[in-house]
Design an enzyme around this catalytic site. Structure first.
Site, short mmCIF file in Angstrom:
data_model
loop_
_atom_site.label_atom_id
_atom_site.label_comp_id
_atom_site.label_asym_id
_atom_site.label_seq_id
_atom_site.Cartn_x
_atom_site.Cartn_y
_atom_site.Cartn_z
CD GLU A 180 -2.29 1.31 2.93
OE1 GLU A 180 -1.62 0.87 3.89
OE2 GLU A 180 -3.41 1.83 3.06
CG ASN A 187 -4.81 4.12 0.31
OD1 ASN A 187 -4.11 3.54 -0.50
ND2 ASN A 187 -4.62 4.03 1.63
CE LYS A 233 -7.15 1.46 3.78
NZ LYS A 233 -5.85 1.86 4.39
CD GLU A 287 -5.38 4.98 5.62
OE1 GLU A 287 -5.91 4.67 4.56
OE2 GLU A 287 -4.89 4.14 6.41
CB CYS A 324 -4.02 -1.34 4.55
SG CYS A 324 -3.27 -1.41 6.19
CG ASN A 352 1.94 1.51 4.75
OD1 ASN A 352 3.08 1.94 4.88
ND2 ASN A 352 1.39 1.29 3.57
N1 CDV Z 1 -3.12 1.64 6.59
C1 CDV Z 1 -4.05 1.02 7.32
O1 CDV Z 1 -5.19 0.83 6.89
N2 CDV Z 1 -3.70 0.64 8.56
C2 CDV Z 1 -4.59 0.04 9.50
C3 CDV Z 1 -4.20 0.45 10.91
C4 CDV Z 1 -4.62 1.80 11.22
C5 CDV Z 1 -4.78 -0.46 11.95
C6 CDV Z 1 -4.61 -1.48 9.41
O2 CDV Z 1 -5.71 -2.05 9.40
O3 CDV Z 1 -3.56 -2.10 9.40
#
Ligand code: CDV
Length: 313
Positions: free
Chosen positions: A47, A107, A124, A143, A169, A194
């Site tokens: 990501e 994203n 996303k 975000e 993510c 991430n």
């Molecule tokens: N980049 C993300 O979406 N990170 C989230 C964190 C904030 C928990 C994740 O689900 O990994």
């Protein structure tokens, strides 16, 4: 007969805020060449793979954050990646921050084929964090400030003999994301992440749980939706903030078949037999045969369900 797709998950170590796009792209290209050398047909990057994880920074004037976004894809700084894919005949998934010609921010992840052509896109949907500066947090996670929720649903694409779906993510923690993809036949779900190694709200969460839940959400959903899952991390310490690694490839049984061991640039690979998804899809998770939506009750709000029989009264 089996359908083997050699996949690489190209984990990325930290990208510091002052690292250039050219440098990030060179790191991705190096891993793409390694992937080809190890027989891969497809490589999954992470990501926001071109920049540091910038949603940790609060900026009052949102327009001042636009330099983290790509206005075109490929653009002058990313074209090399697409040219290398074409040269090597290798497809890829890439996450990046997208700024559309209309000024919208997403994203985003794209799917690129072995000719270096974009064949699919996903924006996303599950954006974590908050939209305004939060003093109580150890690290900001903005975000919701810098991105709109995706407006494309969860599309699937046919590529490399797979029916492929993309997530980004936080999406990987939501069962409905995998279910919507696999209802469309997905046998492979690819994603980048991430994930901070601490709970940045300041609430106590043992750090080992961050890694445990990362794998739990992907392995459980691989099994319950009978699909391969490839999860690729950005890892290590970025501008003082730790990100978990744990990139892995998971087969439809829910078992991890290979996993990264560092928090640096690291390629893991596996020869994935896509036909392994058939066992679950044709037996215990045969949706057409066994899924009983009509008995699930009617959803009336975010929090409650109304049982269909009662609703009929
Ligand atoms: N980049 C993300 O979406 N990170 C989230 C964190 C904030 C928990 C994740 O689900 O990994």
């Amino acid at each position: 007969m089996s359908r083997i797709l050699n996949i690489g998950a190209a984990q990325m170590g930290p990208i510091q805020p002052d690292e250039s796009r050219a440098s990030a792209v060179a790191r991705l290209v190096a891993m793409m060449r390694e992937a080809k050398g190890r027989g891969c047909d497809f490589v999954v990057f992470t990501e926001l793979a071109l920049t540091t994880f910038f949603p940790r920074y609060y900026e009052e004037d949102r327009a001042k954050m636009d330099h983290w976004f790509e206005r075109e894809m490929p653009g002058p700084e990313t074209r090399f990646l697409f040219e290398t894919a074409d040269e090597l005949n290798i497809g890829f998934y890439l996450g990046y921050a997208e700024l559309t010609p209309e000024g919208r921010h997403f994203n985003t992840a794209i799917l690129v084929d072995g000719n270096g052509k974009i064949t699919g896109k996903y924006r996303k949907i599950h954006l974590p964090g908050h939209a305004d500066h939060d003093e109580s947090r150890i690290v900001q996670h903005l975000e919701k400030r810098y991105f709109e929720p995706g407006d494309m649903g969860f599309p699937v694409y046919r590529q490399n003999d797979a029916i492929m779906g993309m997530l980004i993510c936080n999406d990987r923690r939501w069962p409905e994301a995998y279910r919507v993809l696999t209802l469309q036949g997905a046998d492979l779900v690819v994603l980048g992440y991430n994930t901070p190694d601490i709970n940045t709200t300041g609430l106590y969460e043992p750090s080992y749980l961050r890694s445990y839940h990362n794998h739990l959400s992907m392995t459980a959903n691989a099994y319950m939706n009978s699909c391969w899952v490839v999860g690729t991390a950005k890892a290590g310490v970025e501008d003082g903030c730790g990100l978990i690694g744990g990139s892995c490839i998971i087969q439809p049984s829910g078992e991890i078949v290979t996993q990264a061991t560092t928090v640096e640039d690291e390629l893991i690979t596996f020869a994935c037999d896509l036909d392994m998804a058939k066992l679950g899809k044709e037996t215990i998770f045969n949706y057409a045969k066994h899924r009983r939506v009509e008995h699930y009750g009617r959803i009336t709000s975010q929090t409650g369900v109304e049982i269909a029989d009662q609703a009929a009264e």
